[in-house]
Each structure stands twice: as structure tokens, then as C-alpha cells.
Design a protein around this motif. Sequence first.
Motif, PDB file in Angstrom:
ATOM      1  N   TRP A   1       0.846  -1.183   0.000  1.00 38.74           N
ATOM      2  CA  TRP A   1       0.000   0.000   0.000  1.00 38.74           C
ATOM      3  C   TRP A   1       0.885   1.238   0.000  1.00 38.74           C
ATOM      4  O   TRP A   1       1.719   1.416   0.871  1.00 38.74           O
ATOM      5  N   GLU A   2       0.736   2.104  -1.015  1.00 40.18           N
ATOM      6  CA  GLU A   2       1.550   3.316  -1.085  1.00 40.18           C
ATOM      7  C   GLU A   2       0.677   4.517  -0.758  1.00 40.18           C
ATOM      8  O   GLU A   2      -0.256   4.829  -1.482  1.00 40.18           O
ATOM      9  N   TRP A   3       1.029   5.179   0.343  1.00 40.33           N
ATOM     10  CA  TRP A   3       0.192   6.295   0.785  1.00 40.33           C
ATOM     11  C   TRP A   3       0.227   7.459  -0.199  1.00 40.33           C
ATOM     12  O   TRP A   3      -0.772   8.152  -0.373  1.00 40.33           O
ATOM     13  N   ASP A   4       1.378   7.687  -0.851  1.00 35.11           N
ATOM     14  CA  ASP A   4       1.405   8.828  -1.777  1.00 35.11           C
ATOM     15  C   ASP A   4       0.466   8.582  -2.956  1.00 35.11           C
ATOM     16  O   ASP A   4      -0.223   9.486  -3.415  1.00 35.11           O
TER      17      ASP A   4
ATOM     18  N   GLU B   1      -2.797  10.715  -3.901  1.00 39.58           N
ATOM     19  CA  GLU B   1      -2.880  11.228  -5.257  1.00 39.58           C
ATOM     20  C   GLU B   1      -4.247  10.897  -5.881  1.00 39.58           C
ATOM     21  O   GLU B   1      -4.835  11.700  -6.593  1.00 39.58           O
ATOM     22  N   VAL B   2      -4.744   9.672  -5.583  1.00 40.96           N
ATOM     23  CA  VAL B   2      -5.975   9.227  -6.235  1.00 40.96           C
ATOM     24  C   VAL B   2      -7.218   9.749  -5.514  1.00 40.96           C
ATOM     25  O   VAL B   2      -8.287   9.875  -6.112  1.00 40.96           O
TER      26      VAL B   2
ATOM     27  N   ALA C   1      -6.595   2.778  -5.634  1.00 41.39           N
ATOM     28  CA  ALA C   1      -7.768   3.392  -6.264  1.00 41.39           C
ATOM     29  C   ALA C   1      -9.038   2.589  -5.980  1.00 41.39           C
ATOM     30  O   ALA C   1     -10.041   3.142  -5.520  1.00 41.39           O
ATOM     31  N   ILE C   2      -8.986   1.280  -6.241  1.00 38.33           N
ATOM     32  CA  ILE C   2     -10.216   0.490  -6.107  1.00 38.33           C
ATOM     33  C   ILE C   2     -10.578   0.287  -4.643  1.00 38.33           C
ATOM     34  O   ILE C   2     -11.760   0.308  -4.269  1.00 38.33           O
ATOM     35  N   THR C   3      -9.570   0.128  -3.800  1.00 41.24           N
ATOM     36  CA  THR C   3      -9.865  -0.042  -2.372  1.00 41.24           C
ATOM     37  C   THR C   3     -10.535   1.202  -1.808  1.00 41.24           C
ATOM     38  O   THR C   3     -11.545   1.108  -1.108  1.00 41.24           O
TER      39      THR C   3
END
Lengths: 244, 217
Positions: free
Chosen positions: B5-8, B12-13, B187-189
Amino acid sequence: MADNFDALLNALPLILEGLIITLQLTVGGAILAMATAVVLGVLAQQDNILLRGFARVIIEFFRGTSLVVQLFWLFFVLPQFGLSFPAMAVGIAALGLNYGAYGAEIVRGSINSVPAGQWEATTALSLSKLQGMRRVIFPQAWALMIPSLSNLLVHLLKGTAIVSFITMADLTFRIDQLRVDTNTFFAYGVGLVLYFLIAYVLTLAMNALEARAKHKLGRGVSLPEALNLRSADTGVTSSTKEHV
Amino acid sequence: MNVVWEWDKAFEVLPVLLSGFFQVTLLVTVLSTVIAAVLGLVIAIVRRSAPRPIGRVVGFVVDFIRMTPIVVQLLFAYYAFLNVSPIVIGIAVFGIHYSTYMAEVYRAGIDSVPESQWEATTALSMSRYRIWTAVVVPQALRATAPALGNYAISMFKDTPFLLTIGVVEMVQAGLIFGGNNFKYLEAITIAGVIFLLASYPTSLLIGRLEKRLAFSN
């Protein structure tokens, strides 16, 4: 018009293939949904707070996050973790879990609507809890839940129409191809009628199941009544329940 | 593959998803709910008071729309009216599709108005218009509010079907972002979490409303 029918005839084998995929998704999804619904529905009305809490979280999770999101999550995100499944399996899993969560509420509600005296009777007959559920409570709840399950099954069928987005050539996909060779009204007319016929047959089958379930409880309903298109469940809670 | 999981990416999304959510998802839900609620009531009244043959035809059309997939209806309307903006098509199709469900709810609500109320309108020699607007509908609506709310939530969760006709709602916006970044996880999560955060509290509220209405009956 004759050209349209020629095109339809040519496309027929492919449309049948699409139809089979749609039916596989519907039946597979319905079986998984039913299993999910019974397990979660029974857990959700247990006294044990852990079991009940577990069921509630799963139910609310799958009900609250949209079907399409779940489908895409399984199809696009899981492979990035190295877990790839065939599109059919992904489709059945998403449909089964999503509609199973809705079904769990129906199962739970129906079990709760069986009069408490029935449970007391199973105790009086010294049946175990499992026996009581299986032989006394569930058969009665089953007759109550079929109208709602019937609606849910039609929802599930309609939900399958999205799977072309996970690369499946279902009925909707084939109808869109037919549109190219014919025209919008003809192709989608054929498609809508086909979906309607499937939904109609499913509803009739569920009505027959309901008639049988009631008959087994000694509340016979004649089969002509089972051939009624509309199911009784509307979701309105009020004094209307006696009318329907 | 190294997937975490990338927080940036998530941050962003998030604005992309929220703009899809407010500009399309919520807009379609609200406008379609209004259309469905009004049209559903009209259908229910026509089926109840129109001459038999007309009532039966309306009934068949309603069943037909209700029992066929909204995805196919969206595509049909999209290709049939290519010069109309897809989002307008979406609002209309969602409104019409769900009006068939809401009509059933109203029907049950109208049936729940006691027979004596109808008799009273006859005794008072009320006009047909007054019977519906002053006596039947106000009483019928009470019982129907929770069920209508639940259908509005169902519609809300069905809005991603709009991506079949190229409307960039929240989920489609997330998919596009995912495709461009070769990463769908965030994005989907987050799209799913937004659905859950919006629909769960609403359905709790409706549940409470339902209990209150049932209690006061």
C-alpha cells in the motif's frame, strides 16, 4: 428486417455461447450466494457476540461496497499480489459474495420470524439445537424466505451483465456485437427479451419451490398461483404483510 | 511483484475519486432518485385507477423493465440516443429502472391504507383528485419512506454500471488512474471504502426510521 434476421441467424451460435456464460455465472453465483447467505444468516442470529459480530462485519462489508468495486478488486488488484484466477471464478466469487450478503439478511430475518413457540417445542421434544434448526425451524423459515430470494436471484442475473469488463463474452457482449451487424433496436430488443425470459423462468421456478415448501408445511397453495409473475416481497413493513 | 500500500498513491488518487463521487455518482443518485420517486408514484396510481387494459399494459412494461439488466438498458439508450450526453442517459435510465421498484413499494403502501379511509372519501363525496392527494397518498407515503430510501441506496451502489456507457464516475475514474499508474490497489480499495462510508450510515438511519414508523403504528 429480413437482413436483421439473417444476421441474427448467423450470430446465433455466438449468442448461445454468451447465453451459456451468463447462465453459468447466474447458477454458480446463486449457489455460492445461497451457501454464503445460510452460513452468515445463521451466524448473524446467534447469541454469541463474537460469531454475530463476525457475521455482521462480513455482511455489511459486502453489502456496503458496490458489486462492481468487488468485481474489479478481485480482477485487477488480486493479480498484482500474484493471485490470478480465471474470469469465470472471479465473476462467480464477486456475485456470490455480494448477493450472499444480501441473502444473509433475508435468511436471518426469516429465521427470526419463525414463532418462538417452535423453538420451545424443539426443546420440549429434546431435539439438539442443530436438529431443531434443520428439522423444525429452517423448513418454516425457508418457505418465508423464498419470495425475497427470488427477487435476489433476478438481481443476480441482472448483475452478471457487467462481466464483459472483466473480459468475459457474456450475453450482453454478444448482443453488442449483433448491434454492429444489425441495428440498436433490433439487437438490444433481442437481448432484453432473452434476459427477460431467463428472469421469468427463474421466477417461475422459485414460485414452484415456494409452493412446494409451503405444501410440505401443510399450507397448500395451488400451482396456478405459483405461475404469478410478481413475488410478494416489496420491502414495506407495515400492516400490508397480511394482504400479501 | 512488490505490491504494498503506497500512501502517496492513495493521496494522489483520493481527489480524483472524490471529484468523480461528487460530480457524477452523487449527482446521478440524487437526480435519479427524484425521477424514480415521482415516476414510481405515477405508475402505482395509474395501475390502481386506470381502466384494466391500460393497467395491464403498464404492468407488463414495468415488469419487463424491472426484470432486465440496467446495463443492457443503459447501452440500448446510449446507442439509441447518440446525440444525448451519456450522463443524461444515465440519469434517465437509472430513474426509470428504479421507478419500477418504487412503484411496487407505493403499491404496497397504497394497499396498506385501510378500506375505511376509502369509504370515508366516498361518504364525503370527495373528487378523485382530492381522494388521492388529500387522503390516500399522504397515508401511503408514511409506510413507504424506508423502503424507498433502501432503493436509493441500491441505486447509489449501482452507479458504477455507468462506466458501460463511458461516464467517468468514481470507480471508472479509479480504473483510469490505476491503468495509468499500473497500480489498482489504492484506487479500487478507496472507492470501495467511500461507498461503504456513504451507504452504511445512511442505511442505519433508514433502519431507525423504519423502527420508529413501525412502533408508532
